[in-house]
Design a protein around this motif. Structure first.
Motif, PDB file in Angstrom:
ATOM      1  N   TRP A   1     -12.148  15.611   6.703  1.00  0.00           N
ATOM      2  CA  TRP A   1     -11.906  15.451   8.125  1.00  0.00           C
ATOM      3  C   TRP A   1     -12.825  15.930   9.040  1.00  0.00           C
ATOM      4  O   TRP A   1     -13.376  17.185   8.853  1.00  0.00           O
TER       5      TRP A   1
ATOM      6  N   CYS B   1      -4.195  10.721   5.894  1.00  0.00           N
ATOM      7  CA  CYS B   1      -5.147   9.498   6.033  1.00  0.00           C
ATOM      8  C   CYS B   1      -5.019   8.516   4.591  1.00  0.00           C
ATOM      9  O   CYS B   1      -5.446   9.129   3.831  1.00  0.00           O
TER      10      CYS B   1
ATOM     11  N   CYS C   1     -10.780  10.923  10.137  1.00  0.00           N
ATOM     12  CA  CYS C   1     -10.847  10.728   8.606  1.00  0.00           C
ATOM     13  C   CYS C   1     -12.186  10.193   8.147  1.00  0.00           C
ATOM     14  O   CYS C   1     -12.521   9.125   8.934  1.00  0.00           O
TER      15      CYS C   1
ATOM     16  N   GLU D   1      -5.332   7.186  10.045  1.00  0.00           N
ATOM     17  CA  GLU D   1      -4.754   8.580   9.964  1.00  0.00           C
ATOM     18  C   GLU D   1      -3.564   8.348  10.738  1.00  0.00           C
ATOM     19  O   GLU D   1      -3.070   7.560  11.712  1.00  0.00           O
TER      20      GLU D   1
END
Length: 115
Positions: free
Chosen positions: A36, A22, A95, A6
């Motif tokens: 997320w 990401c 992520c 990320e």
């Protein structure tokens, strides 16, 4: 082993915007779902937004209308566009990717929203 990296976090004033990225170490076409999550101080890790390979999206009620998740398959990247940020959005953002029975997490990126 899949890696998710990320970037894009930082400090922003309330009402501002950030875009998180990401990048996956392999094609994201192989992931059924990318998402997320976020975890604030003393709280559990909660879903913020998700997007399936078929394009179905899901958002937490608290971010609907302000955040947008998108996937760029060519770049193996998933984004989280965050607008109208609020102090309560302050958290570490993670992520997440799922492929079959396997789940992967990034290391997290800090987002801090000042009032």
């Amino acid at each position: 082993q899949v890696q998710l990296v990320e970037s894009g976090g930082g400090l922003v004033q309330a009402g501002g915007s950030l875009r998180l990225s990401c990048v996956a170490s392999r094609s994201i076409l192989s992931f059924n779902t990318m998402a997320w999550y976020r975890q604030g101080p003393g709280t559990q890790r909660d879903l913020v937004a998700s997007k399936t390979s078929a394009g179905t999206t899901n958002y937490a009620d608290s971010v609907k209308g302000r955040f947008t998740i998108s996937r760029d398959n060519a770049k193996s990247t998933v984004y989280l566009e965050m607008n109208s940020l609020k102090p309560e959005d302050t958290a570490v953002y993670y992520c997440y990717a799922m492929s079959g029975g396997f789940r992967y997490w990034g290391q997290g990126t800090q987002v801090t929203v000042s009032s």
